[in-house]
Design an enzyme around this catalytic site. Structure first.
Site, PDB file in Angstrom:
ATOM      1  N   ASN A 183     -56.666 -17.032  -6.004  1.00  0.00           N
ATOM      2  CA  ASN A 183     -55.723 -17.633  -5.066  1.00  0.00           C
ATOM      3  C   ASN A 183     -54.438 -16.816  -5.159  1.00  0.00           C
ATOM      4  O   ASN A 183     -53.684 -16.952  -6.108  1.00  0.00           O
ATOM      5  CB  ASN A 183     -55.460 -19.099  -5.450  1.00  0.00           C
ATOM      6  CG  ASN A 183     -54.328 -19.716  -4.641  1.00  0.00           C
ATOM      7  OD1 ASN A 183     -53.941 -19.182  -3.592  1.00  0.00           O
ATOM      8  ND2 ASN A 183     -53.794 -20.830  -5.113  1.00  0.00           N
ATOM      9  N   TRP A 184     -54.256 -15.973  -4.155  1.00  0.00           N
ATOM     10  CA  TRP A 184     -53.086 -15.077  -4.195  1.00  0.00           C
ATOM     11  C   TRP A 184     -51.779 -15.809  -3.921  1.00  0.00           C
ATOM     12  O   TRP A 184     -50.716 -15.238  -4.094  1.00  0.00           O
ATOM     13  CB  TRP A 184     -53.266 -13.940  -3.178  1.00  0.00           C
ATOM     14  CG  TRP A 184     -54.194 -12.849  -3.620  1.00  0.00           C
ATOM     15  CD1 TRP A 184     -54.833 -12.774  -4.826  1.00  0.00           C
ATOM     16  CD2 TRP A 184     -54.550 -11.672  -2.898  1.00  0.00           C
ATOM     17  NE1 TRP A 184     -55.581 -11.626  -4.883  1.00  0.00           N
ATOM     18  CE2 TRP A 184     -55.419 -10.932  -3.716  1.00  0.00           C
ATOM     19  CE3 TRP A 184     -54.223 -11.177  -1.630  1.00  0.00           C
ATOM     20  CZ2 TRP A 184     -55.971  -9.703  -3.307  1.00  0.00           C
ATOM     21  CZ3 TRP A 184     -54.773  -9.963  -1.215  1.00  0.00           C
ATOM     22  CH2 TRP A 184     -55.638  -9.234  -2.054  1.00  0.00           C
ATOM     23  N   LYS A 185     -51.865 -17.019  -3.421  1.00  0.00           N
ATOM     24  CA  LYS A 185     -50.663 -17.767  -3.023  1.00  0.00           C
ATOM     25  C   LYS A 185     -49.847 -16.906  -2.037  1.00  0.00           C
ATOM     26  O   LYS A 185     -50.431 -16.095  -1.319  1.00  0.00           O
ATOM     27  CB  LYS A 185     -49.835 -18.179  -4.240  1.00  0.00           C
ATOM     28  CG  LYS A 185     -50.685 -18.836  -5.321  1.00  0.00           C
ATOM     29  CD  LYS A 185     -49.859 -19.555  -6.338  1.00  0.00           C
ATOM     30  CE  LYS A 185     -50.766 -20.032  -7.464  1.00  0.00           C
ATOM     31  NZ  LYS A 185     -50.152 -21.086  -8.251  1.00  0.00           N
ATOM     32  N   GLY A 244     -52.277 -16.495 -10.825  1.00  0.00           N
ATOM     33  CA  GLY A 244     -51.575 -15.295 -11.291  1.00  0.00           C
ATOM     34  C   GLY A 244     -52.484 -14.136 -11.664  1.00  0.00           C
ATOM     35  O   GLY A 244     -52.230 -12.983 -11.272  1.00  0.00           O
ATOM     36  N   HIS A 298     -54.565 -28.009  -2.472  1.00  0.00           N
ATOM     37  CA  HIS A 298     -53.945 -27.381  -3.647  1.00  0.00           C
ATOM     38  C   HIS A 298     -52.707 -28.207  -4.022  1.00  0.00           C
ATOM     39  O   HIS A 298     -52.013 -28.727  -3.142  1.00  0.00           O
ATOM     40  CB  HIS A 298     -53.559 -25.931  -3.335  1.00  0.00           C
ATOM     41  CG  HIS A 298     -53.156 -25.175  -4.561  1.00  0.00           C
ATOM     42  ND1 HIS A 298     -51.912 -25.305  -5.119  1.00  0.00           N
ATOM     43  CD2 HIS A 298     -53.835 -24.324  -5.362  1.00  0.00           C
ATOM     44  CE1 HIS A 298     -51.845 -24.554  -6.208  1.00  0.00           C
ATOM     45  NE2 HIS A 298     -53.000 -23.945  -6.379  1.00  0.00           N
ATOM     46  N   GLU A 301     -49.850 -27.440  -4.828  1.00  0.00           N
ATOM     47  CA  GLU A 301     -48.589 -26.999  -4.209  1.00  0.00           C
ATOM     48  C   GLU A 301     -48.471 -27.542  -2.788  1.00  0.00           C
ATOM     49  O   GLU A 301     -47.368 -27.806  -2.305  1.00  0.00           O
ATOM     50  CB  GLU A 301     -48.510 -25.460  -4.251  1.00  0.00           C
ATOM     51  CG  GLU A 301     -48.243 -24.963  -5.671  1.00  0.00           C
ATOM     52  CD  GLU A 301     -48.766 -23.579  -5.986  1.00  0.00           C
ATOM     53  OE1 GLU A 301     -49.081 -22.817  -5.065  1.00  0.00           O
ATOM     54  OE2 GLU A 301     -48.869 -23.270  -7.197  1.00  0.00           O
ATOM     55  N   GLY A 346     -49.737 -22.109 -13.259  1.00  0.00           N
ATOM     56  CA  GLY A 346     -48.608 -21.171 -13.280  1.00  0.00           C
ATOM     57  C   GLY A 346     -47.670 -21.378 -14.451  1.00  0.00           C
ATOM     58  O   GLY A 346     -46.574 -20.828 -14.480  1.00  0.00           O
ATOM     59  N   SER A 352     -53.768 -21.480 -15.173  1.00  0.00           N
ATOM     60  CA  SER A 352     -53.481 -20.444 -16.174  1.00  0.00           C
ATOM     61  C   SER A 352     -54.733 -19.876 -16.828  1.00  0.00           C
ATOM     62  O   SER A 352     -54.723 -19.528 -18.016  1.00  0.00           O
ATOM     63  CB  SER A 352     -52.500 -20.965 -17.237  1.00  0.00           C
ATOM     64  OG  SER A 352     -51.273 -21.330 -16.630  1.00  0.00           O
ATOM     65  N   GLU A 365     -57.709 -28.813 -11.240  1.00  0.00           N
ATOM     66  CA  GLU A 365     -56.506 -28.050 -11.587  1.00  0.00           C
ATOM     67  C   GLU A 365     -55.429 -29.003 -12.089  1.00  0.00           C
ATOM     68  O   GLU A 365     -54.675 -29.562 -11.279  1.00  0.00           O
ATOM     69  CB  GLU A 365     -55.987 -27.297 -10.360  1.00  0.00           C
ATOM     70  CG  GLU A 365     -56.956 -26.290  -9.803  1.00  0.00           C
ATOM     71  CD  GLU A 365     -56.230 -25.159  -9.105  1.00  0.00           C
ATOM     72  OE1 GLU A 365     -56.449 -24.006  -9.481  1.00  0.00           O
ATOM     73  OE2 GLU A 365     -55.408 -25.433  -8.209  1.00  0.00           O
TER      74      GLU A 365
HETATM   75  C1  PEP Z   1     -53.765 -21.875  -8.752  1.00  0.00           C
HETATM   76  O1  PEP Z   1     -52.784 -21.646  -8.084  1.00  0.00           O
HETATM   77  O2  PEP Z   1     -54.760 -22.395  -8.229  1.00  0.00           O
HETATM   78  C2  PEP Z   1     -53.745 -21.505 -10.172  1.00  0.00           C
HETATM   79  C3  PEP Z   1     -54.719 -21.916 -10.942  1.00  0.00           C
HETATM   80  O3  PEP Z   1     -52.676 -20.729 -10.606  1.00  0.00           O
HETATM   81  P1  PEP Z   1     -52.511 -20.023 -12.052  1.00  0.00           P
HETATM   82  O4  PEP Z   1     -53.829 -19.413 -12.397  1.00  0.00           O
HETATM   83  O5  PEP Z   1     -51.438 -19.020 -11.843  1.00  0.00           O
HETATM   84  O6  PEP Z   1     -52.142 -21.123 -13.011  1.00  0.00           O
END
Ligand code: PEP
Length: 248
Positions: free
Chosen positions: A8-10, A232, A95, A97, A172, A210, A166
């Protein structure tokens, strides 16, 4: 079933950096060897670029969101049909976010999952508790409520979704759930899916939060962790490939 490792590049990237990143990933994937199933969920403006970069490769294309509506006066929205035009195989829905910053409700997320499926796109349905909810002992209730809304909406198509657990406190932040902690929640989600479909074995439950090259193997070794949703670490070719290799 192979593990699914989805990036997931966001809201990151540019034409130049996307090309460099994907080319490095594809180079790293050359040659034989068992590999997890891979996908990259990218910002919408780059779908055309990514469709052409990923054509004929082992990496599937995904989006990070999809509209709950089919078409019409919804300024700024991107429909499932539009994603389909660019050969998107996956769309992340719900998600944290989006839930947090855009007020997406369980019902809205469920409608998005439904729209994706209707267009032949596999929704990656994100569920997860906040730190407050975990500390209040509400983790199971929260993830079950979030998933129940989607199961209710998609009904007999439940076996066609992907779920991503998640924990919001792990996204993050560099704080990963312990493998056993994640497994416990995955087992709850697995049981919920099993009660809703005759084919629970078709539903992959990813862990996200993460996940990185160092902790991926121990997470992916858990019986109910069928892959990862990677934020990330999906922006670095070597890290993403290392995670993919951990799940192979
Ligand atoms: C995500 O945004 O779905 C995610 C898991 O981010 P990160 O790996 O950066 O925690």
């Amino acid at each position: 079933m192979k593990k699914l490792i989805a990036g997931n590049w966001k809201m990151n990237g540019s034409l130049a950096t996307n090309a460099a990143l994907v080319n490095a990933m594809l180079e790293g994937l050359e040659g034989p060897g068992a590999i997890s199933e891979l996908a990259l969920c990218v910002p919408s403006p780059y779908l055309a670029q990514m469709q052409s970069l990923l054509a004929g490769s082992h990496i599937a294309l995904g989006a990070q969101d999809v509209s709950a509506h089919e078409q019409g006066a919804f300024t700024g929205e991107v429909s499932a049909g539009m994603l389909r035009d660019f050969a998107c195989r996956y769309a992340i829905v719900g998600h944290s976010e989006r839930r947090q910053y855009h007020g997406e409700t369980d019902v809205a997320v469920a409608s998005k999952a439904q729209r994706a499926l209707a267009a032949g796109i596999t929704p990656i349905v994100c569920v997860g508790e906040t730190l407050e909810e975990r500390e209040a002992g509400q983790t199971e209730a929260v993830v079950k409520r979030q998933l129940a809304a989607v199961i209710h909406a998609v009904a007999h198509c439940t076996s066609e979704i992907v779920v991503a657990y998640e924990p919001v406190w792990a996204i993050g932040t560099g704080k990963t759930a312990f493998p056993e902690q994640a497994q416990q929640v995955h087992a709850v989600l697995r049981a919920q899916i099993a009660a809703a479909t005759a084919h629970p074995e078709r539903v992959r439950i990813l862990y996200g939060g993460s996940m990185n090259a160092t902790n991926a193997a121990s997470l992916l070794a858990q019986p109910d962790i069928d892959g990862g949703l990677i934020g990330g670490a999906s922006l670095k070719a070597a890290d993403f490939l290392a995670i993919a290799a951990s799940g192979a």
